[in-house]
Design a protein around this motif. Structure first.
Motif, PDB file in Angstrom:
ATOM      1  N   ASP A  63       0.844  -1.188   0.000  1.00 51.76           N
ATOM      2  CA  ASP A  63       0.000   0.000   0.000  1.00 51.76           C
ATOM      3  C   ASP A  63       0.883   1.244   0.000  1.00 51.76           C
ATOM      4  O   ASP A  63       2.120   1.155  -0.066  1.00 51.76           O
ATOM      5  N   ASP A  64       0.269   2.414   0.059  1.00 52.15           N
ATOM      6  CA  ASP A  64       1.023   3.666  -0.044  1.00 52.15           C
ATOM      7  C   ASP A  64       1.957   3.889   1.134  1.00 52.15           C
ATOM      8  O   ASP A  64       2.842   4.743   1.067  1.00 52.15           O
ATOM      9  N   ASN A  65       1.767   3.143   2.217  1.00 51.35           N
ATOM     10  CA  ASN A  65       2.620   3.280   3.388  1.00 51.35           C
ATOM     11  C   ASN A  65       3.679   2.198   3.483  1.00 51.35           C
ATOM     12  O   ASN A  65       4.378   2.091   4.482  1.00 51.35           O
ATOM     13  N   GLN A  67       3.154  -1.043   3.657  1.00 47.64           N
ATOM     14  CA  GLN A  67       2.689  -2.308   4.207  1.00 47.64           C
ATOM     15  C   GLN A  67       2.461  -3.299   3.074  1.00 47.64           C
ATOM     16  O   GLN A  67       1.859  -2.961   2.056  1.00 47.64           O
ATOM     17  N   ASP A 118       0.225  -0.498  -7.224  1.00 43.92           N
ATOM     18  CA  ASP A 118       1.093  -0.011  -6.165  1.00 43.92           C
ATOM     19  C   ASP A 118       2.354   0.608  -6.761  1.00 43.92           C
ATOM     20  O   ASP A 118       2.493   0.722  -7.986  1.00 43.92           O
ATOM     21  N   ASP A 194      -8.424  11.460  10.786  1.00 43.61           N
ATOM     22  CA  ASP A 194      -7.023  11.068  10.992  1.00 43.61           C
ATOM     23  C   ASP A 194      -6.364  11.976  12.030  1.00 43.61           C
ATOM     24  O   ASP A 194      -5.496  12.785  11.710  1.00 43.61           O
ATOM     25  N   PRO A 226       0.140   4.236  14.790  1.00 43.77           N
ATOM     26  CA  PRO A 226       1.410   4.110  14.063  1.00 43.77           C
ATOM     27  C   PRO A 226       2.344   3.058  14.645  1.00 43.77           C
ATOM     28  O   PRO A 226       3.108   2.434  13.900  1.00 43.77           O
ATOM     29  N   THR A 231       1.672   3.639  10.156  1.00 41.35           N
ATOM     30  CA  THR A 231       1.148   4.792   9.434  1.00 41.35           C
ATOM     31  C   THR A 231       0.359   5.662  10.399  1.00 41.35           C
ATOM     32  O   THR A 231      -0.212   5.171  11.377  1.00 41.35           O
ATOM     33  N   THR A 232       0.323   6.972  10.119  1.00 46.10           N
ATOM     34  CA  THR A 232      -0.488   7.896  10.904  1.00 46.10           C
ATOM     35  C   THR A 232      -1.846   8.117  10.262  1.00 46.10           C
ATOM     36  O   THR A 232      -2.603   8.997  10.686  1.00 46.10           O
ATOM     37  N   GLN A 233      -2.185   7.326   9.261  1.00 45.67           N
ATOM     38  CA  GLN A 233      -3.490   7.403   8.629  1.00 45.67           C
ATOM     39  C   GLN A 233      -4.456   6.401   9.283  1.00 45.67           C
ATOM     40  O   GLN A 233      -4.024   5.428   9.905  1.00 45.67           O
ATOM     41  N   VAL A 270      -5.447   1.214   4.828  1.00 46.62           N
ATOM     42  CA  VAL A 270      -5.762   2.617   5.081  1.00 46.62           C
ATOM     43  C   VAL A 270      -7.121   2.989   4.502  1.00 46.62           C
ATOM     44  O   VAL A 270      -7.532   2.493   3.445  1.00 46.62           O
TER      45      VAL A 270
END
Length: 409
Positions: A63-65, A67, A118, A194, A226, A231-233, A270
């Motif tokens: 994913d964008d983070n 993971q 991705d 968030d 996190p 992630t902080t999302q 996310v």
């Protein structure tokens, strides 16, 4: 962003080979090892080897983070592998779903689709008959303090509910609306935000259905965590316990509990977040006990279930006794509590404060009933909740949240 070279992607075969050859002497040299003991290392490697043993991965993506998720056959996920039949067909829940109302919030859609790639150029979707499992590493488990703490909702303490007269858990707070009523599940739209959260703190919004002593639950919502998810999302999650969070419970597909049947949703993935004063995002969540299973529905579609057998002879095997909706925060520093919801107090209202709307429960006669919630706010200097009812698309609803701060215990 241009795709990265595929050789940089951590493929599943290399990952499982690294588990097979992992040695404590090498692991403790890494900064991520923390204070892991040889005994903890042995337990962690054995847990992960068992979790991934015999799994055939059809596709992997990030994913964008960063993971990594692996697509595995439905019958190969932890709760079904080797000893269970394929899942039954999902029943239709008796809730009045889908009544969004014009000009209100934007619905959260399934995260996976075939036209999404991705950063490595891999399709972010799973082939038919498979579901995505978030890949767990030794480093993640070490950060969480080993196997037992890894499965806890929060490593510091049992996770028990904070209630008047109960033993204090000074690192936990709530702002919710609840109702003690016999039920087979329920419904709400959960507004996604968030809030800024760091380290090992978390902030979440969810539904709880609970019963018994020791308490048993099924839970679903989003969580900003996190220290666990990297992630902080906001991240979609499910959780359960059969013994007041003492020895049972785990997130998502991380133990032999939840059975996922829908490959379009990403547990541990996310979710989009709302914008203060702007677009509001919410996800429709339904739990329904039918055919002996606690079924979960997201956006009107069955995603999977917790088998009632998880609860043994406990009360949740046949129904819940309480419904609860709203927020929870945890901290490892009682002088710095994280925000809950949007970080705004309930009087901020639409587009500013977090909410659950269209709150219903499923009565024991399989009819949908509007909830009659009571606000619960044990730390009103930091987090509050406000229950009300109104016309479509709100019906019974709850605004909740707050900024946190230094004196929330």
């Amino acid at each position: 962003m241009a795709p990265q070279h595929d050789a940089a992607f951590p493929n599943f075969a290399d990952f499982t080979n690294s588990l097979a050859s992992a040695r404590y002497e090498d692991f403790v040299r890494r900064s991520a090892a923390g204070t892991t003991s040889a005994e903890d290392f042995s337990a962690m490697t054995q847990y992960l080897r068992n979790l991934y043993a015999g799994i055939e991965v059809t596709r992997s993506f990030a994913d964008d983070n960063g993971q990594v998720f692996d697509c595995v056959p439905i019958g190969s996920q932890p709760a079904l592998r080797g000893n269970s039949p394929l899942p039954p067909e999902a029943p239709d829940p008796p809730v009045a779903a889908g009544r969004r109302g014009a000009g209100q919030s934007l619905p959260v859609r399934p995260q996976l689709r075939s036209d999404r790639l991705d950063g490595f150029g891999h399709p972010m979707s799973c082939p038919p008959g498979t579901i995505a499992m978030r890949r767990i590493t030794l480093e993640e488990m070490a950060r969480r303090g080993g196997v037992r703490n890894f499965h806890r909702k929060y490593p510091r303490g049992t996770g028990r509910r904070h209630r008047p007269g109960a033993a204090d858990e000074p690192f936990k707070q709530y702002a919710t609306g609840d109702q003690k009523v016999a039920n087979l599940g329920g419904h709400s739209y959960i507004n996604v935000w968030d809030p800024p959260v760091t380290g090992d703190d978390f902030s979440l919004s969810q539904q709880w259905y609970s019963a018994g002593s020791p308490v048993q639950t099924v839970e679903c919502g989003y969580q900003v965590y996190p220290g666990k998810f990297g992630t902080t999302q906001p991240v979609l999650f499910v959780y359960w316990t059969a013994d007041d969070y003492e020895h049972t419970g785990c997130y998502n597909l991380e133990c032999t509990a939840f059975v996922q049947t829908n490959g379009a949703w990403l547990l541990g993935g996310v979710l989009p977040a709302s914008v203060p004063g702007g677009a509001q995002v919410d996800v429709e969540v339904v739990w329904y006990l039918a055919g002996g299973n606690w079924w979960l529905y997201l956006g009107g579609t069955a995603v999977g279930y917790y088998p009632g057998s998880l609860f043994g002879t406990g009360r949740m095997a046949t129904g819940a006794q309480e419904i609860e909706f709203g927020g929870e925060v945890e901290t490892d520093d009682e002088t710095s509590w994280p925000p809950m919801g949007s970080g705004a107090y309930p009087p901020g209202g639409w587009q500013y404060a977090a909410y659950h709307r269209d709150v219903q429960y499923i009565a024991t006669d399989n009819t949908a009933q509007y909830a009659k919630l009571t606000a619960y706010q044990p730390a009103p200097a930091c987090y509050t909740s406000l229950v009300n009812s109104g016309p479509a698309p709100w019906y019974e609803y709850l605004f909740f949240g707050g900024p946190g701060g230094s004196s929330c215990s």
